[in-house]
Structures are given as C-alpha cells and as structure tokens.
Design a protein around this motif. Structure first.
Motif, PDB file in Angstrom:
ATOM      1  N   LYS A  20      42.489  85.697  37.618  1.00 58.15           N
ATOM      2  CA  LYS A  20      43.416  85.802  36.484  1.00 58.15           C
ATOM      3  C   LYS A  20      42.759  85.395  35.176  1.00 58.15           C
ATOM      4  N   THR A  22      43.654  85.579  30.495  1.00 58.47           N
ATOM      5  CA  THR A  22      44.576  85.804  29.400  1.00 58.47           C
ATOM      6  C   THR A  22      43.987  86.860  28.478  1.00 58.47           C
ATOM      7  N   GLU A  24      43.498  87.906  24.986  1.00 58.99           N
ATOM      8  CA  GLU A  24      43.579  87.216  23.703  1.00 58.99           C
ATOM      9  C   GLU A  24      44.305  88.047  22.646  1.00 58.99           C
ATOM     10  N   GLN A  27      48.170  87.888  24.293  1.00 59.64           N
ATOM     11  CA  GLN A  27      48.531  86.530  24.720  1.00 59.64           C
ATOM     12  C   GLN A  27      49.309  86.531  26.032  1.00 59.64           C
ATOM     13  N   GLN A  28      49.014  87.513  26.900  1.00 58.42           N
ATOM     14  CA  GLN A  28      49.689  87.626  28.187  1.00 58.42           C
ATOM     15  C   GLN A  28      48.707  87.337  29.306  1.00 58.42           C
ATOM     16  N   ARG A  29      49.228  86.861  30.423  1.00 56.42           N
ATOM     17  CA  ARG A  29      48.412  86.671  31.616  1.00 56.42           C
ATOM     18  C   ARG A  29      48.091  88.029  32.202  1.00 56.42           C
TER      19      ARG A  29
END
Length: 85
Positions: A20, A22, A24, A27-29
């Motif tokens: 996993k 992020t 940038e 700003q979501q996983r």
C-alpha cells in the motif's frame, strides 16, 4: 513491448509498506500494484527497469544487468539513465 504501469511506477506514489501507499496528488490510499489506467497525473519514475541500458538477466525474475553490474529493476536510476521511448 507493451508495458502496463502501476501506481508504484509513479513519482507521486509514496509507499508505506510492500502493498500500500498514498497518492500524493489525490491524498488517497492506493494499492501499489493498481494499474494507472487513465490517470492524468501519472509521471513515470526514473528506475532501472525504464532504462535502455537495463536488460533482464537470464534465469532470474528480480535481477537484471546494466553496464556489467547486477541491478534490481526498481532501483533509482543512475546518471547514465536513458529513458525508454
């Protein structure tokens, strides 16, 4: 050769474990192996696997060669980096 890019191939990906990370930009996983299909903010990382000098070493899946040295495909590119077209 057709190459399908994943989120992990993007400069905007910030991994925090082996699966996993992020994004940038959003700003979501994300899952690192997710395809980037249609992502308008994708910017390819300069990694060995995207260099013209990189070649897969026979009989191995995770190691290649560049200028007589063994390298991993996901290593950050060196000063001799020549991007694939």
């Amino acid at each position: 050769m057709t190459m399908e890019y994943t989120c992990n191939d993007c400069q905007k990906c910030a991994p925090f474990d082996v699966f996993k990370g992020t994004c940038e930009h959003s700003q979501q996983r994300i899952l690192l192996d997710s395809p980037v299909n249609g992502c308008k903010t994708f910017v390819r990382k300069n990694q060995c696997k995207f260099c013209q000098n990189y070649c897969v070493k026979a009989g191995t899946e995770f190691v290649g060669q560049c200028h007589e040295k063994m390298v991993y495909p996901t290593m950050n590119a060196c000063e001799k980096f020549q991007p694939l077209r």
